[in-house]
Design a protein around this motif. Structure first.
Motif, PDB file in Angstrom:
ATOM      1  N   LEU A 177       0.890  -1.094  -0.101  1.00  0.00           N
ATOM      2  CA  LEU A 177       0.020  -0.173   0.161  1.00  0.00           C
ATOM      3  C   LEU A 177       1.024   1.393  -0.015  1.00  0.00           C
ATOM      4  CD1 LEU A 177      -3.056   0.895   0.580  1.00  0.00           C
ATOM      5  CD2 LEU A 177      -2.383   1.069   2.778  1.00  0.00           C
ATOM      6  N   ILE A 178       1.844   1.363   0.960  1.00  0.00           N
ATOM      7  CA  ILE A 178       2.604   2.616   1.195  1.00  0.00           C
ATOM      8  C   ILE A 178       3.643   2.715   0.021  1.00  0.00           C
ATOM      9  CG2 ILE A 178       4.509   1.927   2.948  1.00  0.00           C
ATOM     10  CD1 ILE A 178       2.230   5.230   3.043  1.00  0.00           C
ATOM     11  N   ASP A 197       9.557  -7.626  -3.997  1.00  0.00           N
ATOM     12  CA  ASP A 197       8.505  -7.897  -2.879  1.00  0.00           C
ATOM     13  C   ASP A 197       8.550  -9.512  -2.837  1.00  0.00           C
ATOM     14  OD1 ASP A 197       6.180  -8.744  -1.258  1.00  0.00           O
ATOM     15  OD2 ASP A 197       5.782  -6.427  -1.502  1.00  0.00           O
ATOM     16  N   PRO A 198       8.630 -10.213  -1.883  1.00  0.00           N
ATOM     17  CA  PRO A 198       8.487 -11.682  -1.869  1.00  0.00           C
ATOM     18  C   PRO A 198       7.033 -12.085  -2.311  1.00  0.00           C
ATOM     19  CG  PRO A 198       8.386 -10.968   0.440  1.00  0.00           C
ATOM     20  CD  PRO A 198       8.756  -9.837  -0.278  1.00  0.00           C
ATOM     21  N   SER A 225      -4.186  -6.054   3.945  1.00  0.00           N
ATOM     22  CA  SER A 225      -3.193  -6.999   4.524  1.00  0.00           C
ATOM     23  C   SER A 225      -3.433  -7.206   6.224  1.00  0.00           C
ATOM     24  CB  SER A 225      -1.693  -6.505   4.616  1.00  0.00           C
ATOM     25  OG  SER A 225      -1.900  -5.145   5.451  1.00  0.00           O
ATOM     26  N   THR A 267       8.518  -2.005   3.707  1.00  0.00           N
ATOM     27  CA  THR A 267       7.966  -3.152   4.276  1.00  0.00           C
ATOM     28  C   THR A 267       7.341  -3.431   5.332  1.00  0.00           C
ATOM     29  OG1 THR A 267       9.969  -3.982   5.578  1.00  0.00           O
ATOM     30  CG2 THR A 267      10.106  -4.297   3.343  1.00  0.00           C
ATOM     31  N   THR A 306       6.648  -3.252   9.465  1.00  0.00           N
ATOM     32  CA  THR A 306       7.775  -2.591  10.050  1.00  0.00           C
ATOM     33  C   THR A 306       8.779  -3.651  10.725  1.00  0.00           C
ATOM     34  OG1 THR A 306       5.915  -1.277  11.026  1.00  0.00           O
ATOM     35  CG2 THR A 306       7.822  -1.427  12.414  1.00  0.00           C
ATOM     36  N   TYR A 325      -6.745  -1.537   3.395  1.00  0.00           N
ATOM     37  CA  TYR A 325      -5.354  -2.046   3.751  1.00  0.00           C
ATOM     38  C   TYR A 325      -4.787  -3.371   3.011  1.00  0.00           C
ATOM     39  CZ  TYR A 325      -5.304   1.734   6.830  1.00  0.00           C
ATOM     40  OH  TYR A 325      -5.602   3.040   7.181  1.00  0.00           O
ATOM     41  N   LYS A 368       7.684   4.600   8.520  1.00  0.00           N
ATOM     42  CA  LYS A 368       7.272   4.756   9.876  1.00  0.00           C
ATOM     43  C   LYS A 368       6.467   3.691  10.457  1.00  0.00           C
ATOM     44  CE  LYS A 368       3.540   5.024  10.693  1.00  0.00           C
ATOM     45  NZ  LYS A 368       2.536   4.192  10.337  1.00  0.00           N
TER      46      LYS A 368
HETATM   47  N1  LIG Z   1       3.380   6.960   6.528  1.00  0.00           N
HETATM   48  C1  LIG Z   1       2.132   6.510   6.467  1.00  0.00           C
HETATM   49  O1  LIG Z   1       1.221   7.310   6.543  1.00  0.00           O
HETATM   50  C2  LIG Z   1       2.103   5.159   6.354  1.00  0.00           C
HETATM   51  C3  LIG Z   1       0.731   4.656   5.811  1.00  0.00           C
HETATM   52  C4  LIG Z   1       0.788   3.248   5.711  1.00  0.00           C
HETATM   53  C5  LIG Z   1       1.875   2.469   6.202  1.00  0.00           C
HETATM   54  N2  LIG Z   1       2.826   2.764   6.557  1.00  0.00           N
HETATM   55  C6  LIG Z   1       4.112   2.020   7.087  1.00  0.00           C
HETATM   56  O2  LIG Z   1       4.519   1.380   5.955  1.00  0.00           O
HETATM   57  C7  LIG Z   1       4.994   0.147   6.047  1.00  0.00           C
HETATM   58  C8  LIG Z   1       3.950  -1.005   5.218  1.00  0.00           C
HETATM   59  O3  LIG Z   1       2.710  -0.854   5.391  1.00  0.00           O
HETATM   60  P1  LIG Z   1       1.956  -1.168   4.000  1.00  0.00           P
HETATM   61  O4  LIG Z   1       0.621  -0.634   4.529  1.00  0.00           O
HETATM   62  O5  LIG Z   1       2.194  -0.751   2.817  1.00  0.00           O
HETATM   63  O6  LIG Z   1       1.803  -2.819   4.237  1.00  0.00           O
HETATM   64  P2  LIG Z   1       1.533  -3.925   2.973  1.00  0.00           P
HETATM   65  O7  LIG Z   1       1.203  -5.084   3.775  1.00  0.00           O
HETATM   66  O8  LIG Z   1       0.403  -3.119   1.974  1.00  0.00           O
HETATM   67  O9  LIG Z   1       2.791  -3.818   2.177  1.00  0.00           O
HETATM   68  C9  LIG Z   1       4.130  -4.300   2.962  1.00  0.00           C
HETATM   69  C10 LIG Z   1       4.837  -5.274   1.695  1.00  0.00           C
HETATM   70  O10 LIG Z   1       5.947  -5.579   2.386  1.00  0.00           O
HETATM   71  C11 LIG Z   1       6.416  -6.846   1.717  1.00  0.00           C
HETATM   72  N3  LIG Z   1       7.579  -7.452   2.480  1.00  0.00           N
HETATM   73  C12 LIG Z   1       7.603  -7.931   3.707  1.00  0.00           C
HETATM   74  N4  LIG Z   1       8.903  -8.465   3.976  1.00  0.00           N
HETATM   75  C13 LIG Z   1       9.712  -8.025   2.944  1.00  0.00           C
HETATM   76  C14 LIG Z   1      11.107  -8.071   2.802  1.00  0.00           C
HETATM   77  N5  LIG Z   1      11.975  -8.716   3.732  1.00  0.00           N
HETATM   78  N6  LIG Z   1      11.478  -7.586   1.590  1.00  0.00           N
HETATM   79  C15 LIG Z   1      10.570  -6.986   0.706  1.00  0.00           C
HETATM   80  N7  LIG Z   1       9.303  -6.832   0.967  1.00  0.00           N
HETATM   81  C16 LIG Z   1       8.863  -7.186   2.283  1.00  0.00           C
HETATM   82  C17 LIG Z   1       5.157  -7.618   2.008  1.00  0.00           C
HETATM   83  O11 LIG Z   1       5.106  -8.974   1.177  1.00  0.00           O
HETATM   84  C18 LIG Z   1       4.221  -6.680   1.566  1.00  0.00           C
HETATM   85  O12 LIG Z   1       3.706  -6.721   0.070  1.00  0.00           O
HETATM   86  C19 LIG Z   1       4.621  -0.162   7.734  1.00  0.00           C
HETATM   87  O13 LIG Z   1       5.758  -0.037   8.247  1.00  0.00           O
HETATM   88  C20 LIG Z   1       3.345   0.847   7.915  1.00  0.00           C
HETATM   89  O14 LIG Z   1       3.499   1.202   9.343  1.00  0.00           O
HETATM   90  C21 LIG Z   1       2.947   4.235   6.728  1.00  0.00           C
END
Ligand SMILES: NC(=O)c1ccc[n+]([C@@H]2O[C@H](COP(=O)([O-])OP(=O)(O)OC[C@H]3O[C@@H](n4cnc5c(N)ncnc54)[C@H](O)[C@@H]3O)[C@@H](O)[C@H]2O)c1
Length: 352
Positions: A24-25, A49-50, A176, A84, A86, A174, A107
């Protein structure tokens, strides 16, 4: 290779960007990067991304090559996004820093304070440009509030009421479930979501000296609090109450309502980015700003852009520190850690 060396030694003026994490992010940052991409300042070249389907879709959408490892992304890029879940941030940030490349990490930095402190030490020891995804520092709404309070024109701030709520992000848009896994998320609504708020509160009110907190867990997910109520006492005497809630109201994805009472003015924002913003002052005047006009209001207050990703690219191109950086995020982690320690002691005050 350091960012400033790119221009000085290779003449490169387009930053090759890699993504580790295509969720997502990651997609959100890649979308905002289209501004510098359109100006020829950046190009998204590599993504890993895995989850192969996600990486594939990301590659097709943003014209990037799908890499088969994080190492490959780092090799192929001048600057790297760590997007990824956190728990995976620290190891990946360490890899990017070891390669001497600028890093943008989402973050929270890590799942706890000690891990986050180590990440700050790592990027600072490596001397790499670093930025964190505390993107509300770029929000026109919050910048308006910051400038209104910090100008002093409304007198000293006395109280802030900060309500932040969203449906529990293990569902809906989300797409996820990792935020329901304490091993991946570290904790619940305060760390995962309201780390933004802790950062903003101290930014706006000035140094925080004391924190109390109570948490609750009505969804019953182990280690994932879905309600946190924090009081934060500022050195100035102002007191803030932060209420952070993960509920099941699916029509409320992420909503912030913030009210600040100063001695001579009432300031309020309702909405993370574009208001509405309201100001009631002592001479009987009341003003309301909303929507795109909010951007104009914020732009008049300072020269900062509203696109954190364009700002990162510019910092990399110019070889200067990015904003907000990991050290800024560390302070939010300190406040968060103090709040959790207070909650563990049933709301006892903790000095920070
Ligand atoms: N700044 C903001 O406002 C904001 C908003 C949403 C999310 N976030 C943060 O962004 C991060 C991701 O959140 P998200 O909503 O995108 O989650 P998400 O689940 O949509 O995406 C995370 C991705 O990371 C991948 N991943 C996991 N381990 C990995 C690795 N070792 N190598 C490569 N890819 C890997 C997963 O397969 C997944 O596709 C979190 O830390 C979250 O807190 C921040």
């Amino acid at each position: 290779m350091r960012a400033n060396q790119l221009m000085l030694h290779t003449g490169v003026v387009t930053v090759r960007i890699g993504f580790i994490g295509c969720g997502l992010i990651g997609r959100s940052h890649a979308t905002k990067l289209q501004e510098p991409v359109g100006e020829g300042l950046a190009k998204i070249v590599s993504a890993f991304d895995p989850d192969v389907d996600r990486a594939q879709a990301f590659g097709e959408q943003f014209a990037a090559t799908r890499a088969d490892s994080a190492e490959r992304v780092i090799d192929e890029s001048d600057a790297v996004y760590v997007a990824t879940w956190t728990a995976a941030h620290p190891e990946l940030v360490e890899m990017v820093a070891a390669a001497g490349k600028p890093v943008f990490c989402e973050k929270p930095l890590g799942v706890d304070l000690a891990t986050s402190q180590k990440m700050v030490d790592t990027v600072e020891a490596a001397g790499v440009i670093n930025q964190v995804g505390l993107v509300l520092r770029n929000s026109p709404s919050f910048r308006w509030l910051y400038h209104q309070v910090r100008s002093g024109e409304h007198g000293a701030p006395m109280s802030m009421v900060f309500r932040d709520d969203q449906y529990i992000p293990t569902q809906g848009a989300y797409g996820s479930t990792w935020r329901g896994d304490v091993g991946k998320a570290g904790a619940g609504t305060l760390l995962e979501h309201s780390i933004h708020d802790l950062d903003l509160i101290e930014w706006i009110l000035g140094p925080i000296e004391r924190v109390t907190c109570l948490t609750a867990n009505s969804h019953g997910i182990e280690g994932i609090e879905d309600q946190a109520t924090v009081t934060l006492q500022a050195a100035s005497g102002a007191i803030c109450t932060l209420s952070s809630t993960w509920h099941d109201v699916m029509t409320r994805p992420s909503q912030r309502l913030v009210e600040v009472l100063c001695r001579d003015g009432y300031l309020a924002l309702d909405g993370d980015w574009h208001g509405p913003l309201r100001r009631d002052v002592n001479d009987g005047q009341s003003t309301i700003e909303a929507g795109e006009s909010t951007i104009g209001v914020a732009a008049e207050l300072d020269g900062l852009g509203t696109n954190p990703d364009a700002a990162f690219v510019n910092a990399v191109l110019e070889g200067r520190p990015a904003y907000p950086d990991f050290r800024i995020a560390l302070r939010a982690h300190e406040l968060c850690d103090a709040a959790y320690r207070s909650a563990d002691r049933n709301g006892e005050p903790v000095d920070v």
